[in-house]
Scaffold this active site. Structure first.
Site, PDB file in Angstrom:
ATOM      1  N   SER A 264       0.843  -1.194   0.000  1.00  0.00           N
ATOM      2  CA  SER A 264       0.000   0.000   0.000  1.00  0.00           C
ATOM      3  C   SER A 264       0.876   1.240   0.000  1.00  0.00           C
ATOM      4  O   SER A 264       2.072   1.184   0.307  1.00  0.00           O
ATOM      5  CB  SER A 264      -0.912   0.013   1.231  1.00  0.00           C
ATOM      6  OG  SER A 264      -0.260   0.572   2.358  1.00  0.00           O
ATOM      7  N   ASP A 265       0.287   2.376  -0.338  1.00  0.00           N
ATOM      8  CA  ASP A 265       0.969   3.639  -0.102  1.00  0.00           C
ATOM      9  C   ASP A 265       0.669   4.060   1.335  1.00  0.00           C
ATOM     10  O   ASP A 265      -0.128   3.428   2.051  1.00  0.00           O
ATOM     11  CB  ASP A 265       0.514   4.694  -1.120  1.00  0.00           C
ATOM     12  CG  ASP A 265       1.588   5.743  -1.380  1.00  0.00           C
ATOM     13  OD1 ASP A 265       2.445   5.955  -0.507  1.00  0.00           O
ATOM     14  OD2 ASP A 265       1.560   6.360  -2.457  1.00  0.00           O
ATOM     15  N   TRP A 266       1.294   5.125   1.771  1.00  0.00           N
ATOM     16  CA  TRP A 266       1.231   5.592   3.173  1.00  0.00           C
ATOM     17  C   TRP A 266      -0.228   5.747   3.620  1.00  0.00           C
ATOM     18  O   TRP A 266      -0.942   6.618   3.119  1.00  0.00           O
ATOM     19  CB  TRP A 266       1.974   6.912   3.282  1.00  0.00           C
ATOM     20  CG  TRP A 266       2.144   7.459   4.658  1.00  0.00           C
ATOM     21  CD1 TRP A 266       1.188   8.024   5.429  1.00  0.00           C
ATOM     22  CD2 TRP A 266       3.362   7.497   5.413  1.00  0.00           C
ATOM     23  NE1 TRP A 266       1.712   8.422   6.621  1.00  0.00           N
ATOM     24  CE2 TRP A 266       3.056   8.108   6.642  1.00  0.00           C
ATOM     25  CE3 TRP A 266       4.670   7.082   5.173  1.00  0.00           C
ATOM     26  CZ2 TRP A 266       4.009   8.333   7.633  1.00  0.00           C
ATOM     27  CZ3 TRP A 266       5.620   7.305   6.153  1.00  0.00           C
ATOM     28  CH2 TRP A 266       5.298   7.911   7.366  1.00  0.00           C
ATOM     29  N   GLY A 268      -2.711   4.213   2.856  1.00  0.00           N
ATOM     30  CA  GLY A 268      -3.669   4.087   1.757  1.00  0.00           C
ATOM     31  C   GLY A 268      -4.817   3.158   2.066  1.00  0.00           C
ATOM     32  O   GLY A 268      -5.940   3.350   1.571  1.00  0.00           O
TER      33      GLY A 268
END
Length: 721
Positions: A264-266, A268
Site C-alpha cells: 500500500s501507499d502511506w 492508503g
C-alpha cells in the site's frame, strides 16, 4: 534444486510454523522516527513488534547502524528470526542526488536512469536499505500536478523504456548482491490522471485508456522483473486503487503473473474510509486484502482486524498465506535470511568523486535547449552578469531528496570555475517567491555592464512533488518582472530555467535570445549548467512533456485523440483538435523538441516492406524502418531520431500519433549513421474496451512519421492486410 524451488520450499516450512498473528505481522510495515506524518515516528512500537515477530518491514530507517540495530531485534530475539525488509523513497539518489526523473526523461536515453539507479542502489544497500519505492511509472498529461516531477512525462512508450532501465539498474541480475535493491513500480494505476492535477484526486478512465495509456509502463516493469508494486491513492472509475480487484488481482496478478509484493501507499488502506469505500477500518482491511494488497504501509488495519476477518470468513487463510508468501519470497530473493546485516565500516556516507562525475554527466545529457537565437550559445563573452534567485542557490536538488543530502553546486560557482578568465558579476534581482523587487535595479545595472547575461529563474523544489499542485504555471513571485527588466537592457540574455514541471513562459520567451531547460539538475547542477552554457557539453535533450502557452490549454499533449471538428479533407496534416479563441493554437514547445549547437539532416525513411498481414504480425514478424542521420554542422553533437505511428482509421479512435521508437545518436561534424527501428504487433495494435483485456491489430493503412520532434511531417505508408 533451483533457487526458486528452494525459496518456495523454505516458504512452506515457515508458513507451517507461523501463527496467525505472525503471518499478519509479516504484512505490516511501520515508519521509523525520521517521519512525523500520521502514524509515523513510533520507534518503540516498531521495536516491540519486531521482538515479537509481528513486523514484516520498516520504512525510513536511515543509516547502517540504525538498520542493523533494529534487524538484530527481529533476527535474534523473535521466535522464528524472520528478518525485516527496510524500505526508503530513494527516488533520484541517496547521498548523490541525480536530476529529477522528469529531467532524466528529457535525455531520451534510458542509460542515464540506469546510472542513477546503480549509484543509488550501491549507496542505499550499504546503509541497510533493501527496497526503494521507485520507479514512479505514472504517465501524466497534467503539468499542474506536482508529481509530474517524479514521472517520465506524457508518453507511455518513453515511460516504459525508462521503467525497464530503472528496474534493471536497481536490481541487476542478483538481488542478493550488496549493491542492489528491490524496485517498486508505482503507483498502480492511473494516478497521473488526477482530475485538475489535484494530487490524490479522482480518475475516471475507460478500459481502453487504462490499458493503452496508463498500464503499459507497469507491464514493462513487471516483465523486467520488478520485485514489488505500490497501489495508488486515487480511485479508478469509482473504485479506490487500494480496493480495486480488477487492477490489483485481475490484471497484475492473474493476467501478468506477478508473484511479488503489492504494498500500500502511506495509510492508503485506512483512507478507504475517507474515499467512502469502507465504513470502518475492518471493512477497509477486508476490501484491500481481498483486492490484492499484500503489505500495509503505516496504518495497521490488517493486523488489527485480520483475526476477526478470518473468523467471519471475510478473509480466507488461502489469501492470507498468499500475501505472506509474497513477503517472504521478497526477503529470500534479497538474501536477507543469509545476510540480514550490512557491514557498517563500508557504508557509503557521502558522494564519491565517481558518483559526482556520473551525476554531472547525467545532468548535462538531460538539459534541453529550447531556443538559441543568433547562436548566443555557447557563451563567448569577456564579461557576464549572472542574475536571478537561483543563480547562487544550492536549492536545485528537486523534490524527494533525503535528509542530509549535500546541496547542489550553484550555477554561479560552476560558471566561475568554467570561465576563470571572464569577469563575472552577480545580482539576486528578486527572491524565488514573494513581492520584493528592490534588487531589480542592481540586476539591470549588472546586465548593462556585461557582454551577456545568464538569468537563472524558475520554481523552487518545494513547489513541485507530492501535494505540490499549482493552478498557475508561470514563474513564481516577481521573477517575470525581473526577466522583462533584464531583457529590456538589450544585453544578450540566456535564461536558464529550473523547475520540476513545464512552465508557461509565453509572456517573455520572445524577449530573450536563448532558453535552456535545466529542470532540477541535482547535486552537480552548477557544473552541469556551466558545461552546457560554455559548450563543453553540447545539449541534446528533448522535451518529454508538452510546454503549453497558457495554463488554460491544459491538458495539452502531443498524443491526443482526433476530434470531428475542425475538419478539412483537403488538408491531410490538419490537427483534429478544437481550439481556443484567446491563445495561439498549439504548444509553446512540443513534446520531443530540443535544439543543439550543431545541425542535423535526416534522410527519407526506408521500409523493408510496404505491407504485412495481421497474421504475420501476430506470429511475431516485424517491419524494419531505416533512415540516415547526418551531422551537417561544424561540431560534434547528439540528435534524437524519433518514430511515430499514426492509425488514421480504427474501430477505436487513435491518437494523432504515438511514439514507437527513439534513438539518441552522437555524431561528429559531417558524420552520417543509419538508425533502425523494428515495429511489431504491439506498435500497430491497441487494447479495446473489453474488461477481459482484448488486444487487437486491425487491417488498414498506417502512417509512420520520422523526425526530431512530435511535430515532424515526414511520413511513410504501410498497409496491414
Amino acid at each position: 534444486m533451483s533457487g526458486h524451488d528452494r525459496h518456495e520450499s523454505r516458504i512452506e516450512e515457515l508458513l507451517a510454523k507461523m501463527t496467525v498473528d505472525e503471518k499478519l505481522g509479516q504484512l505490516q510495515q511501520l515508519a521509523w522516527a525520521w517521519d512525523t506524518g500520521p502514524g509515523g515516528g513510533d520507534t518503540a512500537a516498531a521495536e516491540a513488534a519486531a521482538r515479537k515477530g509481528l513486523l514484516g518491514s520498516v520504512l525510513n530507517v536511515v543509516g547502517a547502524a540504525a538498520s542493523n540495530a533494529l534487524q538484530r531485534i527481529a533476527v535474534e530475539e523473535s521466535r522464528l528470526g524472520i528478518p525485516l525488509v527496510f524500505g526508503l523513497d530513494v527516488i533520484h539518489g541517496y547521498h548523490t542526488t541525480f536530476p529529477i526523473p522528469l529531467a532524466q526523461a528529457a535525455a531520451f536515453d534510458p542509460a542515464v536512469t540506469v546510472t542513477d539507479a546503480e549509484v543509488s542502489a550501491r549507496e542505499a544497500r550499504s546503509n541497510g536499505i533493501h527496497w526503494t519505492f521507485s520507479p514512479m511509472m505514472d504517465v501524466t498529461r497534467e503539468p499542474r500536478w506536482g508529481r509530474i516531477a517524479e514521472s517520465i512525462g506524457e508518453d507511455p512508450y518513453l515511460t516504459s523504456a525508462y521503467a525497464v532501465a530503472k528496474v534493471k539498474g536497481y536490481q541487476g541480475d542478483d538481488l542478493t548482491s550488496p549493491d542492489r535493491v528491490a524496485a517498486c513500480a508505482k503507483h498502480f494505476v492511473a494516478y497521473g490522471g488526477a482530475e485538475g492535477g489535484r494530487d490524490y484526486n479522482t480518475v475516471d478512465v475507460s478500459e481502453q485508456r487504462l490499458r493503452n495509456l496508463y498500464l503499459p509502463p507497469f507491464k514493462a516493469a513487471v516483465e523486467a522483473g520488478a520485485a514489488t508494486v505500490m497501489a495508488a491513492f486515487n480511485t479508478i472509475s469509482g473504485v479506490p486503487a487500494h480496493a480495486n480487484s480488477h487492477t490489483l488481482t485481475g490484471i497484475l496478478k492473474d493476467e501478468w503473473d506477478f508473484d511479488g509484493v503489492v504494498v500500500s501507499d502511506w495509510t492508503g488502506v485506512l483512507e478507504l474510509i475517507a474515499h467512502g469505500n469502507a465504513a470502518d477500518s475492518a471493512q477497509a482491511a477486508r476490501r484491500s486484502l481481498t483486492a490484492g494488497v499484500d503489505m500495509e504501509m503505516v496504518s495497521t488495519t490488517f493486523v488489527d482486524h485480520g483475526r476477526e476477518l478470518l473468523a467471519s470468513g471475510d478473509l480466507t487463510m488461502e489469501r492470507l498465506d498468499d500475501a505472506v508468501t509474497r513477503v517472504l519470497r521478497l526477503k529470500l530473493r534479497l538474501g536477507l535470511f543469509e545476510r540480514p546485516y550490512v557491514e557498517e565500516s563500508t557504508a557509503v556516507v557521502e558522494p564519491t568523486a565517481e558518483a559526482r562525475a556520473a551525476a554531472r554527466e547525467v545532468a548535462g545529457r538531460c538539459m534541453v535547449l529550447l531556443k538559441n537565437d543568433d547562436a548566443l550559445l555557447p557563451l563567448d563573452a569577456g564579461s557576464l552578469a549572472v542574475v536571478g534567485p537561483f543563480a547562487n542557490s544550492g536549492d536545485l536538488l528537486g523534490t524527494w531528496t533525503l535528509p542530509g543530502a549535500p546541496e547542489a553546486v550553484p550555477v554561479l560557482t560552476g560558471l566561475r570555475e568554467a570561465l576563470p578568465d571572464a569577469r563575472i558579476a552577480h545580482a539576486l534581482g528578486v527572491p524565488a517567491e514573494g513581492s520584493d523587487i528592490s534588487g531589480i535595479t542592481e540586476a539591470v545595472a549588472a546586465a548593462e555592464a556585461a557582454d551577456a547575461v545568464v538569468l537563472v529563474v524558475g520554481e523552487p523544489p518545494a513547489l513541485s512533488g507530492e501535494a505540490a499542485v499549482r493552478s498557475e504555471l508561470g514563474l513564481p513571485g516577481r521573477q517575470e518582472r525581473l526577466v522583462e527588466a533584464v531583457a529590456a537592457t538589450g544585453t544578450p540574455c540566456v535564461v536558464v530555467l529550473v523547475g520540476g514541471r513545464p512552465l508557461t513562459i509565453g509572456s517573455w520567451a520572445d524577449r530573450v535570445s536563448a532558453i535552456v531547460m535545466a529542470w532540477h539538475p541535482g547535486i552537480e547542477a552548477g557544473t552541469a549548467v556551466a558545461d552546457v552554457l560554455t559548450g563543453s557539453v553540447v545539449p541534446g535533450g528533448k522535451l518529454p512533456v508538452t510546454f503549453p502557452r497558457s495554463v488554460g490549454q491544459v491538458p495539452l499533449h502531443y498524443n491526443h485523440e482526433r476530434t470531428g471538428r475542425p475538419y478539412d479533407p483537403a488538408a491531410p496534416e490538419v490537427k483534429y483538435v478544437s481550439r481556443y479563441l484567446d491563445v495561439e493554437e498549439g504548444p509553446q514547445f512540443p513534446f520531443g523538441h530540443g535544439l543543439s549547437y550543431t545541425t542535423f539532416a535526416l534522410g527519407e525513411p526506408q521500409l523493408d516492406r510496404d505491407r504485412i498481414s495481421v497474421a504475420d504480425l501476430e506470429a511475431g514478424e516485424t517491419v524494419e524502418v531505416t533512415l540516415t542521420v547526418r551531422n551537417t554542422g561544424d561540431r560534434a553533437g547528439d540528435e534524437v531520431v524519433q518514430l511515430y505511428v499514426q492509425d488514421p482509421a480504427a474501430s477505436i479512435a487513435q491518437p494523432v500519433r504515438r511514439l514507437r521508437g527513439f534513438s539518441r545518436v552522437r555524431l561528429t561534424s559531417g558524420e552520417e549513421r543509419q538508425v533502425r527501428f523494428a515495429l511489431g504487433a504491439e506498435d500497430f495494435g491497441f487494447w479495446t474496451n473489453d474488461t477481459a483485456g482484448i488486444f487487437t491489430v486491425e487491417p488498414g493503412e498506417i502512417h509512420l512519421h520520422t523526425g526530431t520532434s512530435s511535430q515532424t511531417s515526414t511520413h511513410s505508408t504501410l498497409r496491414i492486410t
